[in-house]
Design a protein around this motif. Structure first.
Motif, PDB file in Angstrom:
ATOM      1  N   SER A 162       0.816  -1.209   0.000  1.00 18.30           N
ATOM      2  CA  SER A 162       0.000   0.000   0.000  1.00 18.30           C
ATOM      3  C   SER A 162       0.854   1.265   0.000  1.00 18.30           C
ATOM      4  CB  SER A 162      -0.952  -0.008   1.194  1.00 18.30           C
ATOM      5  OG  SER A 162      -0.215  -0.181   2.377  1.00 18.30           O
ATOM      6  N   GLU A 163       2.111   1.129  -0.408  1.00 15.83           N
ATOM      7  CA  GLU A 163       3.026   2.252  -0.631  1.00 15.83           C
ATOM      8  C   GLU A 163       3.377   3.014   0.640  1.00 15.83           C
ATOM      9  OE1 GLU A 163       0.898   4.367  -3.705  1.00 15.83           O
ATOM     10  OE2 GLU A 163       2.252   3.560  -5.211  1.00 15.83           O
ATOM     11  N   GLU A 164       3.083   2.437   1.818  1.00 18.26           N
ATOM     12  CA  GLU A 164       3.423   3.137   3.057  1.00 18.26           C
ATOM     13  C   GLU A 164       4.931   3.188   3.250  1.00 18.26           C
ATOM     14  OE1 GLU A 164       1.137   1.869   6.544  1.00 18.26           O
ATOM     15  OE2 GLU A 164      -0.428   1.253   5.160  1.00 18.26           O
ATOM     16  N   VAL A 165       5.621   2.112   2.817  1.00 16.88           N
ATOM     17  CA  VAL A 165       7.079   2.094   2.949  1.00 16.88           C
ATOM     18  C   VAL A 165       7.680   3.184   2.067  1.00 16.88           C
ATOM     19  CG1 VAL A 165       9.152   0.721   2.556  1.00 16.88           C
ATOM     20  CG2 VAL A 165       7.142  -0.346   3.554  1.00 16.88           C
ATOM     21  N   ASP A 166       7.124   3.333   0.851  1.00 15.95           N
ATOM     22  CA  ASP A 166       7.603   4.386  -0.045  1.00 15.95           C
ATOM     23  C   ASP A 166       7.379   5.757   0.580  1.00 15.95           C
ATOM     24  OD1 ASP A 166       8.210   2.413  -1.758  1.00 15.95           O
ATOM     25  OD2 ASP A 166       6.461   2.647  -3.036  1.00 15.95           O
ATOM     26  N   ALA A 167       6.216   5.926   1.216  1.00 17.23           N
ATOM     27  CA  ALA A 167       5.909   7.205   1.858  1.00 17.23           C
ATOM     28  C   ALA A 167       6.949   7.520   2.926  1.00 17.23           C
ATOM     29  CB  ALA A 167       4.514   7.158   2.473  1.00 17.23           C
ATOM     30  N   THR A 201      10.007   6.422   3.105  1.00 17.64           N
ATOM     31  CA  THR A 201      11.306   6.733   2.506  1.00 17.64           C
ATOM     32  C   THR A 201      11.314   8.141   1.933  1.00 17.64           C
ATOM     33  OG1 THR A 201      11.274   4.424   1.856  1.00 17.64           O
ATOM     34  CG2 THR A 201      13.073   5.743   1.008  1.00 17.64           C
ATOM     35  N   THR A 202      10.251   8.526   1.243  1.00 13.08           N
ATOM     36  CA  THR A 202      10.251   9.847   0.602  1.00 13.08           C
ATOM     37  C   THR A 202      10.165  10.964   1.633  1.00 13.08           C
ATOM     38  OG1 THR A 202       7.923   9.438   0.212  1.00 13.08           O
ATOM     39  CG2 THR A 202       9.369   9.331  -1.692  1.00 13.08           C
ATOM     40  N   MET A 203       9.662  10.672   2.827  1.00 12.50           N
ATOM     41  CA  MET A 203       9.646  11.699   3.864  1.00 12.50           C
ATOM     42  C   MET A 203      11.012  11.834   4.517  1.00 12.50           C
ATOM     43  SD  MET A 203       5.947  11.463   5.728  1.00 12.50           S
ATOM     44  CE  MET A 203       5.955   9.731   6.055  1.00 12.50           C
ATOM     45  N   GLY A 204      11.981  11.049   4.010  1.00 15.83           N
ATOM     46  CA  GLY A 204      13.332  11.156   4.536  1.00 15.83           C
ATOM     47  C   GLY A 204      13.520  10.394   5.838  1.00 15.83           C
ATOM     48  N   LEU A 205      12.590   9.487   6.147  1.00 18.37           N
ATOM     49  CA  LEU A 205      12.711   8.719   7.384  1.00 18.37           C
ATOM     50  C   LEU A 205      13.361   7.380   7.065  1.00 18.37           C
ATOM     51  CD1 LEU A 205       9.181   9.524   8.793  1.00 18.37           C
ATOM     52  CD2 LEU A 205      11.352  10.569   9.409  1.00 18.37           C
ATOM     53  N   ASP A 206      14.151   6.903   8.019  1.00 15.12           N
ATOM     54  CA  ASP A 206      14.898   5.682   7.807  1.00 15.12           C
ATOM     55  C   ASP A 206      14.002   4.482   8.084  1.00 15.12           C
ATOM     56  OD1 ASP A 206      16.801   3.816   7.509  1.00 15.12           O
ATOM     57  OD2 ASP A 206      17.694   4.103   9.504  1.00 15.12           O
ATOM     58  N   ARG A 207      13.833   3.628   7.054  1.00 12.20           N
ATOM     59  CA  ARG A 207      12.896   2.504   7.218  1.00 12.20           C
ATOM     60  C   ARG A 207      13.390   1.532   8.274  1.00 12.20           C
ATOM     61  NH1 ARG A 207      13.649  -1.578   2.006  1.00 12.20           N
ATOM     62  NH2 ARG A 207      15.591  -2.442   2.765  1.00 12.20           N
ATOM     63  N   THR A 208      14.709   1.420   8.406  1.00 14.27           N
ATOM     64  CA  THR A 208      15.233   0.491   9.408  1.00 14.27           C
ATOM     65  C   THR A 208      14.885   0.961  10.814  1.00 14.27           C
ATOM     66  OG1 THR A 208      17.079   0.196   7.911  1.00 14.27           O
ATOM     67  CG2 THR A 208      17.278  -0.807  10.063  1.00 14.27           C
ATOM     68  N   ARG A 209      15.115   2.271  11.062  1.00  8.34           N
ATOM     69  CA  ARG A 209      14.872   2.791  12.400  1.00  8.34           C
ATOM     70  C   ARG A 209      13.392   2.704  12.763  1.00  8.34           C
ATOM     71  NH1 ARG A 209      14.276   7.636  15.275  1.00  8.34           N
ATOM     72  NH2 ARG A 209      14.051   8.969  13.462  1.00  8.34           N
ATOM     73  N   PHE A 210      12.531   2.948  11.755  1.00 10.42           N
ATOM     74  CA  PHE A 210      11.100   2.984  12.053  1.00 10.42           C
ATOM     75  C   PHE A 210      10.466   1.602  12.080  1.00 10.42           C
ATOM     76  CE2 PHE A 210      11.504   7.376  11.692  1.00 10.42           C
ATOM     77  CZ  PHE A 210      10.374   7.929  12.242  1.00 10.42           C
ATOM     78  N   LEU A 211      10.871   0.748  11.150  1.00  8.67           N
ATOM     79  CA  LEU A 211      10.148  -0.507  11.000  1.00  8.67           C
ATOM     80  C   LEU A 211      10.899  -1.711  11.548  1.00  8.67           C
ATOM     81  CD1 LEU A 211       8.758   0.042   7.402  1.00  8.67           C
ATOM     82  CD2 LEU A 211       7.613   0.414   9.569  1.00  8.67           C
ATOM     83  N   VAL A 212      12.224  -1.700  11.417  1.00 10.48           N
ATOM     84  CA  VAL A 212      12.959  -2.924  11.725  1.00 10.48           C
ATOM     85  C   VAL A 212      13.463  -2.938  13.161  1.00 10.48           C
ATOM     86  CG1 VAL A 212      14.872  -4.401  11.050  1.00 10.48           C
ATOM     87  CG2 VAL A 212      13.636  -3.111   9.313  1.00 10.48           C
ATOM     88  N   THR A 213      14.156  -1.865  13.572  1.00 10.20           N
ATOM     89  CA  THR A 213      14.787  -1.875  14.895  1.00 10.20           C
ATOM     90  C   THR A 213      13.797  -2.169  16.029  1.00 10.20           C
ATOM     91  OG1 THR A 213      16.258  -0.216  13.972  1.00 10.20           O
ATOM     92  CG2 THR A 213      16.442  -0.644  16.314  1.00 10.20           C
ATOM     93  N   PRO A 214      12.626  -1.520  16.071  1.00  7.25           N
ATOM     94  CA  PRO A 214      11.712  -1.829  17.178  1.00  7.25           C
ATOM     95  C   PRO A 214      11.339  -3.305  17.226  1.00  7.25           C
ATOM     96  CG  PRO A 214      10.944   0.094  15.973  1.00  7.25           C
ATOM     97  CD  PRO A 214      12.070  -0.483  15.185  1.00  7.25           C
ATOM     98  N   LYS A 215      11.134  -3.907  16.072  1.00 10.11           N
ATOM     99  CA  LYS A 215      10.721  -5.314  16.058  1.00 10.11           C
ATOM    100  C   LYS A 215      11.855  -6.206  16.529  1.00 10.11           C
ATOM    101  CE  LYS A 215       7.377  -4.842  12.285  1.00 10.11           C
ATOM    102  NZ  LYS A 215       7.477  -3.441  11.921  1.00 10.11           N
ATOM    103  N   VAL A 216      13.073  -5.942  16.008  1.00  7.71           N
ATOM    104  CA  VAL A 216      14.207  -6.785  16.385  1.00  7.71           C
ATOM    105  C   VAL A 216      14.487  -6.645  17.876  1.00  7.71           C
ATOM    106  CG1 VAL A 216      16.647  -7.229  16.003  1.00  7.71           C
ATOM    107  CG2 VAL A 216      15.191  -6.661  14.069  1.00  7.71           C
ATOM    108  N   LEU A 217      14.512  -5.398  18.365  1.00  9.14           N
ATOM    109  CA  LEU A 217      14.781  -5.181  19.791  1.00  9.14           C
ATOM    110  C   LEU A 217      13.742  -5.887  20.647  1.00  9.14           C
ATOM    111  CD1 LEU A 217      15.883  -1.454  20.130  1.00  9.14           C
ATOM    112  CD2 LEU A 217      17.252  -3.523  20.374  1.00  9.14           C
TER     113      LEU A 217
END
Lengths: 408, 260
Positions: A275-280, A282-298
């Motif tokens: 649903s293009e949320e990941v693209d949104a 990225t284009t807002m200049g936010l790091d996908r790893t920090r927002f989506l990956v790190t919280p889950k892994v931690l």
């Protein structure tokens, strides 16, 4: 002038060649029609005059009778290369089924050098036929060029390279993300992390408890059968304690987490990707790893060892139930033997493994999530792949740990 | 119900929990008519449509389609009624796991006994009707937005329904593609005599398609105007209706009075 008018239902068979043709085929067709419960053909008047075949249809031309109608009409114009006049003035109902029959008949005739003329079509029929581009309907799409061996091998290799590239760059992103989180804990999205901790940890307790209790029970029971033969009943505590803390507890918990949390991460990120949320993001200049990956892994890195401790305790309780109820060992004896057999290192080595398992489960879940392409189907595919890959990696890592701990 | 009325709604009240969206809505759609449900965002257009096609049950009131009551139908009756109409959803709602052709043939294979050859032919016929000749083997992801809408239309028409419902047909389309789709809807209505019910707030679409429209309003929770959109634009006594059809902000007059 030879004029033949007949009803299709009651005619004997005759060979193809004139307008009374192929009735054997027709009978077979009718038999098939009966099986399919399609409507019979009983309203065709066919007459041949001066090389012109006139067909008057006096029945519905809908999807229900389209198969039989088409066969009958094809028979009627079989091999005919002149004009065929199709009179539709007495058709009470006409839908796309009828449209398909008329188109097919026209196409067949033009192939064998004839021509179809439609007369008496009411506005509805004309309207339906006018919407259709006849040439385009029968146009054959250009065949795709066949792929040769070299091309296939090349494409396959490129795909493998792309996958490897994605895996390596994602691993890099993950390492950098975790290092960042370690150096600047304030930048971690703690609110999400708490949420994922609750979902992956607390919500998973019931199923972990149930499964590890049963695992302890089963292990103890299987051991009891062997051990009582040698009068070595007391060693059931050693066996259950060691196998649960070293292997079964961490492994079962990790596999449950792969099914629960790994799949959830993959499906969540996959749907966001679709649903293009990941693209949104990225284009807002936010790091996908920090927002989506790190919280889950931690979250999983913290919660999986906790779940494993629960699993260890409950698994040992499962063993106790068998020891007390099935082998008449008093509980204090079981626990004393357990304390002698299981060292702190056994438990810790199990917990150390689960930290690695957690990184693998969450990482592979997120990676597969980002690999979603389009649509619901791809989300299903990547979720399956996330679980399978996670379980495989868990077992692989477990094997590596076993070797390392052995030579430590 | 008179013979030429194909959809009849009486005293329909719709709500989500405590929040009432529509109250006591009644209207009729005649056979072969092009009928448009208009209104601003959040006025309950889509909710009304969902009640018409049986996806939601009204809190009170009745919906009849072709003489059969949708609002009281059980599962089986509802399926029977739903065979009479096709729905084009806002985003097309095509099945991404199938090709375009399979999206259409799915219905033909499920509901008819047609042999494969005829199914293929009817699929091509439907695709030709929506000007998608030659695209039957394409995957849905390969289609553009306008093509998806037309493909959805072809699928909605697969079983030759007497009624077609459209939810925001021009949503997300450029003006040219949107006008083409409107033209296609007109052609289908004229050639096949299909009753067309459109939910839209796109003025150009409304003026092209509608023979008659009803306008819903959020605060009125129901119909505030009914009639031909051009006549409503020029002669409605209700300022909200005139503002909508003339594409003016509703408070325009007030603001001019205060500001200058």
């Amino acid at each position: 002038m030879d004029l033949v008018t007949f009803h299709y239902s009651h005619l004997p068979g005759e060979p193809c060649g004139n307008q009374l043709n192929s009735l054997a085929a027709h009978a077979a067709m009718q038999a098939k029609a009966a099986k399919q419960q399609t409507a019979p053909v009983n309203g065709l008047n066919i007459e041949k005059q001066d090389g012109v075949v006139r067909i008057r249809v006096r029945q519905r031309m809908d999807m229900a009778c389209a198969p039989t109608l088409m066969a009958a009409l094809r028979d009627a114009v079989c091999g005919h290369s002149g004009i065929v006049e199709l009179d539709l003035s007495q058709v009470p109902y006409f839908d796309s089924g009828g449209g398909a029959v008329v188109l097919r008949l026209g196409h067949d005739l033009s192939q064998q050098g004839g021509e179809l003329r439609i007369v008496g079509a009411n506005p509805a029929i004309e309207g339906l036929l006018s919407l259709v581009d006849q040439q385009a309907v029968f146009a054959q799409p250009p065949p795709e060029p066949p792929k040769n061996f070299v091309l296939k091998v090349g494409e396959g290799s490129l795909q493998v390279l792309r996958d490897a590239y994605e895996l390596i760059s994602f691993t890099g992103e993950l390492v950098i993300g975790l290092w960042d989180a370690f150096r600047h804990p304030g930048r971690v999205r703690w609110r999400e992390t708490w949420l994922y901790m609750e979902r992956t940890g607390v919500d998973g307790v019931p199923i972990v408890v149930l499964i590890s209790f049963l695992m302890g029970l089963i292990t103890a029971f299987q051991a009891a059968v062997q051990l009582t033969q040698f009068g070595a009943d007391i060693f059931v505590a050693n066996l259950v304690g060691l196998s649960i803390t070293r292997e079964l507890g961490p492994l079962m918990t990790a596999i449950i987490a792969a099914g629960r949390s790994g799949a959830a991460f993959a499906a969540e990120i996959g749907t966001m990707k679709v649903s293009e949320e990941v693209d949104a993001l990225t284009t807002m200049g936010l790091d996908r790893t920090r927002f989506l990956v790190t919280p889950k892994v931690l979250a999983l890195v913290v919660m999986l060892p906790c779940l494993t401790i629960v699993a260890d305790l409950v698994g040992i309780l499962g063993g106790l139930v068998v020891a007390v109820a099935g082998m008449d060992l008093p509980a204090p004896v079981y626990f004393r033997q357990l304390r002698a057999a299981v060292t702190a290192w056994d438990v810790i080595s199990g917990l150390v493994k689960t930290v690695a398992f957690a990184v693998l489960i969450a990482g592979v879940g997120c990676l597969r999530g980002f690999q979603a392409s389009t649509g619901a189907e791809s989300v299903g595919r990547i979720t399956t792949s996330a679980i399978v890959a996670a379980i495989f990696l868990i077992i692989l890592a477990d094997a590596v740990f076993t070797v390392i701990f052995h030579y430590w | 119900m008179p013979i030429d009325v194909v959809i009849s709604v009486q005293g329909l009240t719709a709500s989500y929990g405590e929040r009432t969206i529509l109250e006591n809505v009644s209207f009729e759609v005649r056979r072969g008519e092009r009928f448009v449900i208009v209104g601003g965002s959040g006025c309950g257009k889509t909710t009304l449509l969902r009640h018409l096609i049986g996806l939601q049950r009204p809190v009170a009131g009745h919906v009849w389609i072709d003489g059969e009551e949708v609002s009281q139908a059980n599962e089986e009756q509802l399926r029977h009624i739903q065979r009479k109409f096709g729905v084009l959803f806002q985003s097309g709602a095509l099945f991404g796991s199938l090709t375009l052709g399979e999206n259409i043939s799915l219905l033909l294979e499920e509901f008819t006994n047609l042999p494969a050859e005829l199914v293929r032919l009817i699929v091509r016929l439907k695709l030709s009707m929506v000007r998608l000749d030659g695209f039957e083997d394409f995957r849905i992801a390969e289609l553009s937005g306008g093509m998806k809408k037309r493909a959805g239309l072809a699928r909605a028409m697969a079983l030759d329904p007497a009624i077609l419902f459209f939810d925001e047909p021009s949503a997300g389309l450029d003006p040219v593609t949107s006008a083409e789709l409107d033209e296609l809807i007109l052609q289908i209505n004229r050639s096949l005599g299909t009753t067309i019910v459109v939910v839209s707030h796109e003025l150009s679409s409304i003026f092209t398609i509608a023979e008659r429209c009803i306008m819903l309003d959020r605060s009125a929770k129901g119909i505030i105007a009914e009639g031909n959109p051009r006549e409503l634009r020029d002669g409605s006594p209700d300022p909200r209706v005139r503002a909508f059809f003339n594409r003016q902000p509703e408070q325009a007059t007030r603001r001019v009075g205060v500001g200058h």
